[in-house]
Design an enzyme around this catalytic site. Structure first.
Site, mmCIF file in Angstrom:
data_model
loop_
_atom_site.group_PDB
_atom_site.id
_atom_site.type_symbol
_atom_site.label_atom_id
_atom_site.label_comp_id
_atom_site.label_asym_id
_atom_site.label_seq_id
_atom_site.Cartn_x
_atom_site.Cartn_y
_atom_site.Cartn_z
ATOM 1 N N LYS A 79 0.732 -1.182 0.009
ATOM 2 C CA LYS A 79 -0.025 0.118 -0.026
ATOM 3 C C LYS A 79 0.942 1.185 0.014
ATOM 4 O O LYS A 79 1.942 1.271 0.607
ATOM 5 C CB LYS A 79 -0.820 0.156 0.994
ATOM 6 C CG LYS A 79 -1.907 1.102 1.319
ATOM 7 C CD LYS A 79 -2.769 1.169 2.537
ATOM 8 C CE LYS A 79 -3.881 1.866 2.598
ATOM 9 N NZ LYS A 79 -4.788 1.954 3.964
ATOM 10 N N SER B 298 -9.777 1.825 2.833
ATOM 11 C CA SER B 298 -8.950 2.573 1.999
ATOM 12 C C SER B 298 -7.816 1.722 1.075
ATOM 13 O O SER B 298 -7.463 2.070 0.331
ATOM 14 C CB SER B 298 -8.102 3.554 2.806
ATOM 15 O OG SER B 298 -7.122 2.881 3.624
ATOM 16 N N SER C 183 -10.062 -0.383 7.190
ATOM 17 C CA SER C 183 -9.368 -0.456 5.617
ATOM 18 C C SER C 183 -8.638 -1.495 5.131
ATOM 19 O O SER C 183 -8.130 -1.535 3.893
ATOM 20 C CB SER C 183 -8.270 0.859 5.581
ATOM 21 O OG SER C 183 -9.012 2.266 5.715
#
Lengths: 492, 102, 492
Positions: A78, A158, A182
């Site tokens: 990420k 996210s 997330s």
């Protein structure tokens, strides 16, 4: 030709160690597949050149018998983890050209085991969002689609780039972060396994901060065994993080498939009142039955304050974020947009560098901390947080695990919820209480709904009881029906 | 929209004041949108007022242990190139910003 | 604080157009903690260094960087608290103070707001007239220093160096107990002495290790406190005095001319000795303090505090008391000796087994004026305490007259030799033997018979004879004996 789609982290590790293919061969297969998957818009940055060099070195180590535990396996990361020499943008314009000179503790630990960074994965800007639509590089796309529909769906957020990449078999492991759901919500939306460890289990050093008291790193994988394997190398004490726990790391892998006979599962009665999609309700009931069959005792528990978790979270997280994001001011790094004077420089840089959702949250956070409002909002939320935490502590005196759905709905269409912040926030209604209490939780794919979209079951255990997550998770993994994505529509 | 329970109204002025505190430029259009959105959100979080929090200690972290301390050793520094490597403006190893008037 | 006092408590006033005014002063002292590394990072806390050389990724607030607290700085704060006879708080919290400034890389300063590490204490200050006052300490907390802005390198821009960014400071806040610039200067001097005894701050004001924010207000004696102004960042004791005098006078003039005092922050301008309102806007000051989510509450064990207590040195007040008691010194001398622990140490070494009054006179007289002339600290004195002791012994046993001893002392300063050696080498010992002195007296009388008659008329002339004898003996004759013999011989 390696069958990446049916490969998982454990099988790839075994194949590499058994020299069934080389790290370079494996990497090239992934590179090709990533290149064919650009429609999904999951990667912010690829790292193919460096990765190939590393793969060659891994192959040398494997030949010499010096292979480390995860030698030669590509990981997607990420874009919130700082990676030395590789752009780290947090999917924000304000960091669009930021290249850290340092490596986050988590990615360093994985590199130390031989893993190779294949690329940086998209996320909602600064991890603020539940759909991966707020990324400065545009929305990430879910590899799943409804049956007989062309509508593009969000991969959750996210960490939508991370969940999407694992679901599309573009990497066997993605490293992500979870502040209010997330990791788990995107995992549920993409049929992957998403783990949020106990707060303090994995180091936060080198991760772009969103809400420091809630942020926690975790893996997104295809299987529970993969998740346990990844956590083994991610978890552990880091003296550079004052909130890192100095607690031994369990042998997670031995928990997989272990019997749960005689153990107790709690089902929060308040969650039954929530507005859940029918198929998700049904799936939850199914899961409870699987546990009954596996010999667990099911009890109803009460988490009376959990309905206040979302509002408390939307005070606490923005408050912390408003302060954490103050460092992006155009002075030391990141984009600078000049103005008439310094004040203008700050305001232009931040006004144009941050996207709408980030600005909204910074402003909310600024408001709830400002003179005259602190007690009414921030302090109140901190008190409610205590009560939410207490609910869980009391529950875990009676049960070994709490089982709930991960999300109230399955994946929705891109753009569908963007105009309504509250509707978007409600995605995290089942995941947020866990972050506020600092507990570990995992989302396991548990079936497909009538539209053909994956659903997820969330398991929550007591602090630092990640082993039990894998133990309980195995039951869902074994009992569910197949969740194979029937179409690879995005490949070009 | 007005948040009634805390009796705190989000107005355009509120938005301008907090955006100034947060050093974020916003356009007139944005002000209006933010006023409405933030009002909605603040009214929504006012639900917390239903909770009796009398005698409840605020919780800022779920960890129950206390702060760990490190020894007083010089282990860091002397990395000027790292510090300046992403700088938008520097000179002679200083960061440079438009003149500050005190 | 709205303290009302009675006019009988008024210690000091200044004269206005229409009567007396009382000046109320409170100080916030920023004292740099003596430590090797910074409060929350491992980079050097030492003064100077090339720009940005004492800067870590944490100090520059790079994304994902986290603070870890320095144990020694905590010890130093506790030690200082104990030295200020203050309450040590076993539970304290680090908060973020949020504001934008280019030398504040995080966009917030880590400080302590609601729960400081040290609570109420006090400092005794001896005024010039011998009276002691107690200045109450409200609190002491730990916080980070900011970087340094240079506004004079470039006409268009300010330059920022972060070497000081993150250095540990103790902010020591007094109650508004001071009533004149003189008292404020004495207080800061005393506080600095205490800090130096404790070795928790070097008190070096030129390097900025000790700075004061000064709160000044004026009122008619016996009335409520007036509106105060805060003068920021004054960095010398002399300037503190000048700033207070100017500011008090300014406020009196304002009020007497019918204007209100506006609560504001002011700067002291060294070039003209005036204070002026800061041009930067005050309205932006809403610091939005909240507990730093990267740090947990600081909890101090009893043993930790006990250990520090047991290591406390004897502090000035105690030392003064003891010097007065054990050596019979007067308060004035004792104050001078305890104003620097090295003075007291030197004194105690000299006075060991010797006359304390003679010792203190030599130290505060000859030695101090010599050090002053040579611009040396007592640590670098050319005359060791052993040597000065030896010199005093030579006076006591009659080897040297006071006059001769001063000559020997001068030679000691130059040569760093022991007084005994100097006396031997230069044959300087005093002639005390009566027959030797008699010979010289006789010689002088014989060759000045005309003056003998005169002397019998005017006994003042005895002095002239004594002088001649001393001259003849090269100053070595015991002056008292010479005096007696001259009188006897002449017949007075």
């Amino acid at each position: 030709m390696i069958d990446l789609v049916s490969s998982d982290l454990v099988s790839i590790r075994n194949s590499l160690q058994n020299k069934e293919f080389t790290a370079v061969e494996l990497l090239n297969e992934y590179i090709e597949r990533i290149s064919k998957s650009s429609r999904l818009n999951l990667f912010n940055t690829t790292n193919f050149e460096d990765a190939l060099k590393a793969a060659h070195e891994s192959d040398q180590k494997i030949i010499k018998g010096e292979a480390r535990s995860l030698e030669g396996i590509p990981i997607g990361v990420k874009d919130l983890f700082c990676t030395a020499g590789v752009k780290t943008t947090a999917s924000s314009k304000i960091l669009e050209n930021f290249v850290p000179t340092y490596e986050s503790t988590i990615t360093q630990k994985l590199h130390n085991e031989g893993m190779i960074l294949i690329g940086k994965l998209s996320n909602d800007e600064f991890a603020m969002g539940s759909s991966n639509e707020t990324s400065s590089s545009g929305p990430a796309v879910n590899p799943w689609k409804e049956i007989n529909s062309d509508k593009e769906l969000v991969p959750g957020g996210s960490s939508g780039g991370s969940s999407g990449a694992v679901a599309a078999s573009l990497c066997p492991l993605a490293i992500a972060t979870d502040t209010g759901g997330s990791i788990r919500q995107p995992a549920a939306f993409t049929g992957t396994v998403g783990l949020k460890p106990t707060y303090g289990r994995c180091s936060r050093w080198g991760i772009v901060a969103f809400a420091s008291s809630l942020d926690q790193a975790g893996p997104i994988t295809k299987t529970i065994a993969d998740s346990a394997l990844a956590l083994k190398y991610m978890a552990g004490y880091d003296e550079k993080d004052s909130t890192s726990a100095d607690i031994d790391v369990e042998d997670y892998e031995q928990s997989i498939g272990k019997s749960i006979k005689g153990m107790t599962i709690g089902v929060p009665k308040e969650y039954e009142e929530l507005d859940l999609e029918d198929d998700i309700k049904q799936n939850w009931e199914d899961a409870i039955n699987w546990y009954k069959s596996a010999g667990a005792r099911i009890v109803s528990i009460s988490l009376p304050h959990s309905k206040y978790a979302l509002p408390a979270y939307y005070i606490i997280a923005p408050a912390e974020a408003s302060s954490n994001l103050a460092r992006y001011d155009g002075v030391k790094y990141g984009s600078r947009i000049k103005g008439d004077d310094l004040d203008d420089l700050y305001k232009n840089t931040r006004g144009l560098g941050f996207g709408a959702e980030v600005k909204r949250r910074i402003l909310i956070g600024t408001y709830v901390l400002s003179a005259g409002y602190y007690d009414a909002y921030y302090l109140k939320a901190q008190k409610v947080r205590r009560l939410i935490h207490k609910d869980f502590v009391e529950a875990f005196e009676k049960v070994d695990a709490i089982v709930t759905p991960t999300t109230p709905t399955t994946a929705f269409g891109i753009g569908e919820n963007l105009s309504d912040p509250l509707k978007m926030y409600s995605n995290d209604i089942l995941t947020v209480p866990v972050n506020l209490a600092g507990l570990p939780a995992i989302s396991i794919p548990s079936g497909l709904d009538r539209k053909g979209l994956p659903m997820g079951i969330q398991i929550v255990t007591n602090h630092f009881n990640e082993g039990k997550l894998f133990q309980f998770g195995s039951v869902v993994e074994k009992s569910r029906s197949s969740i194979k994505n029937q179409s690879e529509w995005w490949l070009i | 929209m007005v948040s009634k329970i805390n009796n705190m109204t989000i107005t355009k002025d509120t938005i301008l004041k907090i955006s100034n505190l947060a050093k974020i430029s916003i356009t007139d259009q944005e002000v209006e949108k933010l006023e409405s959105e933030i009002s909605t959100i603040i009214s929504w979080v006012d639900a917390l007022n239903e909770v009796d929090t009398e005698n409840v200690t605020p919780m800022s972290n779920s960890l129950t242990n206390t702060l760990r301390m490190r020894e007083d050793l010089v282990t860091d520094g002397n990395k000027v190139s790292d510090i300046l490597s992403n700088s938008p403006a520097d000179d002679e190893n200083f960061f440079v910003v438009p003149k500050v008037i005190e | 604080m709205n303290e009302i006092n009675t006019t009988s408590d008024v210690r000091h006033t200044i004269e206005g157009q229409n009567g007396e005014w009382e000046v109320i002063i409170g100080l916030e002292i920023h004292a740099q903690v003596t430590s090797a590394s910074k409060l929350f990072s491992g980079s050097s806390a030492s003064f100077g260094g090339a720009p940005m050389s004492h800067v870590s990724l944490v100090d520059a607030a790079m994304p994902g960087m986290l603070p870890v607290i320095n144990k020694h700085c905590v010890r130093q704060a506790v030690k200082t608290g104990l030295g200020l006879k203050a309450k040590i708080n076993s539970y304290s919290v680090f908060d973020r103070k949020n504001y934008f400034y280019p030398d504040l890389p995080q966009g917030y300063q880590i400080s302590q707001f609601k729960y400081p590490i040290v609570g109420e204490g006090q400092v005794k200050v001896s005024l010039k007239d011998g009276e002691d006052i107690i200045v109450r300490i409200e609190r002491l907390h730990l916080e980070q220093d900011a970087g340094k802005s240079f506004h004079d390198i470039d006409p268009e821009n300010s330059y920022i160096d972060l070497n000081r960014s993150g250095v540990a400071l103790m902010e020591i806040v007094t109650m508004p107990d001071l009533r004149s610039s003189e008292e404020a200067k004495l207080f800061v001097t005393k506080l600095r002495t205490i800090l130096r005894y404790l070795e928790t701050c070097d008190g070096n004001m030129e390097e900025g290790s000790l700075r004061a924010d000064i709160n000044v207000s004026v009122r008619k004696p016996g009335e409520n406190l007036g509106t105060r102004c805060e003068i920021k960042n004054v960095n010398s004791i002399r300037f503190i005095g000048m700033a207070i005098d100017y500011e008090a006078r300014r406020q009196v003039n304002e009020i007497e001319n019918g204007r209100d005092i506006v609560q504001e922050t002011r700067l002291f301008d060294v070039s003209n000795g005036e204070t002026r309102s800061m041009r930067s806007k005050e309205e932006a000051h809403d610091y939005r303090y909240f507990p730093d989510p990267d740090l947990l509450p600081l909890s101090l064990e009893d043993d930790f505090i006990k250990e520090i207590t047991s290591e406390l040195p004897e502090l000035p007040d105690h030392k003064k008391e003891r010097l007065i008691k054990s050596y019979g010194l007067n308060s004035y001398d004792a104050d001078i000796l305890v104003s620097d622990k090295n003075y007291a140490e030197y004194f105690e070494s000299v006075a060991s087994g010797r006359d304390p009054k003679i010792s203190v006179n030599w130290i505060t007289g000859e030695l101090f004026s010599a050090l002053n002339k040579l611009n040396l600290d007592i640590q670098d004195t050319p005359v060791s305490s052993d040597q000065l002791g030896e010199l005093i012994d030579l006076i006591s046993d009659g080897t040297l007259s006071g006059r001769l001893a001063k000559d020997v002392f001068e030679i000691m300063l130059e040569t760093r030799k022991s007084p005994k050696l100097i006396v031997e080498e230069r044959d300087l010992s005093q002639i005390t033997d009566e027959s030797s002195i008699e010979k010289i007296v006789d010689k002088i009388i014989e060759s000045n018979m005309d003056k003998v008659e005169e002397a019998r008329e005017k006994p003042k002339l005895i002095g002239w004879f004594v002088g001649q004898v001393m001259k003849e003996s090269q100053g070595k004759a015991n002056p008292a004996k010479v005096n007696d013999l001259v009188k006897k011989k002449i017949g007075i």
